[in-house]
Each structure stands twice: as C-alpha cells, then as structure tokens.
Design a protein around this motif. Sequence first.
Motif, PDB file in Angstrom:
ATOM      1  N   ARG A  64       0.845  -1.194   0.000  1.00  0.00           N
ATOM      2  CA  ARG A  64       0.000   0.000   0.000  1.00  0.00           C
ATOM      3  C   ARG A  64       0.882   1.247   0.000  1.00  0.00           C
ATOM      4  N   SER A  82      -2.369  -4.120  -1.825  1.00  0.00           N
ATOM      5  CA  SER A  82      -3.139  -2.964  -2.265  1.00  0.00           C
ATOM      6  C   SER A  82      -4.056  -3.279  -3.445  1.00  0.00           C
ATOM      7  N   HIS A 128      -4.458   3.105  -1.613  1.00  0.00           N
ATOM      8  CA  HIS A 128      -4.440   2.477  -2.941  1.00  0.00           C
ATOM      9  C   HIS A 128      -3.642   3.323  -3.915  1.00  0.00           C
TER      10      HIS A 128
END
Length: 178
Positions: A64, A82, A128
């Motif tokens: 992430r 992610s 993200h």
Amino acid sequence: MQIVKTILIRFFADYVFAILVVIAGVILLRYKAKRGENIVRGVLAGISGVILDKASGLVYYHERPFVVLGRDPLAVNPANNSFPSDHSLLVFVAAFVVWASTKNWKLGIGLMLGGVAVGWARVLALVHWPIDIVGSFVMAVVVVAIWFGIPLPKRLQRLSTWTEAFIQRRLPKWLIGR
C-alpha cells in the motif's frame, strides 16, 4: 482547512462506497422490470467480483502507498496487498448492475462517478494506487458483462422467481415503490 480535507477524504474513502451500494440496491428494488432476475444477476456479479478480486490479489501483489511512503493513511486499512480496491470494485459493480438492469445511463453514470470519487479518495488516503482503482473498474466490467450476458440456468431462473415473490410479499411498499 486541512482537518476538513482529511475528514472528507476519510468519509469518501471509508463510508461513501456503502451509501452508493445501498442506493443501487434501492434503485433495483424500485425498478420492476425483471426485478428478481436483475437482483439475482447483480448479487452473483458482486460475489464473482469479490472472488476475482481476491484471486487477482494472489497473482499480483504490491504494498500500500502508506507503507511504501512511510506515512500514516487517512483511511482505515491494514498494511496488506493494495491490489485491487474492494471498495471501488463494489461501487463499480453496483453501478454497472444498475445500468445493465435499468438501461438508464444517467443512473449508471451517476453511480460510476461515485465509484470514481471513492477510488480517488482511497488514492488520496494513501491506501491504494491508481492502478488498483483501474483494476477494480475492469473487474467490474468483466463480471457484470458475464452475468448480464449469459442466459440464467433453470435453477437461477427459479431463484429469480422466488426473489420477486419474496420482494412483493415481504418488503415494505415504501421501499419497493408500489
């Protein structure tokens, strides 16, 4: 001003997806043409999307953004894979299901823009990368195209009939628009 920005990012990143999915559900309940069938197809598209989401996460992994950048995220998320964005995927599936069911492009585009807003907030919240949102969009297109493009097997046709009967008998009239 920074605190307001943080609150808005967190709200969109963590909560708006659920609001949009509920709105899509209400739209489907109020749209009477093939309602039972559309709901069954939509639920199956959603389940297929989640399965595809989890399977793709096993194939493609990246950290992430908040982990890579060494910063605190603005949304609630563990430091795991992610790719792709579950939140965005659910909104995109809901948007495409509404669009495929109602053939109302304004509703579909409105929900789609909501999905973009959720995805962008997830990127701004550092949970993200943009590719995660794009991946969710593509997965949503695929699962909805499949479930709304194939004929339903007989058992699922019966489930559609049962679903419609359940909606008519058990749900409040104000919800289904009678």
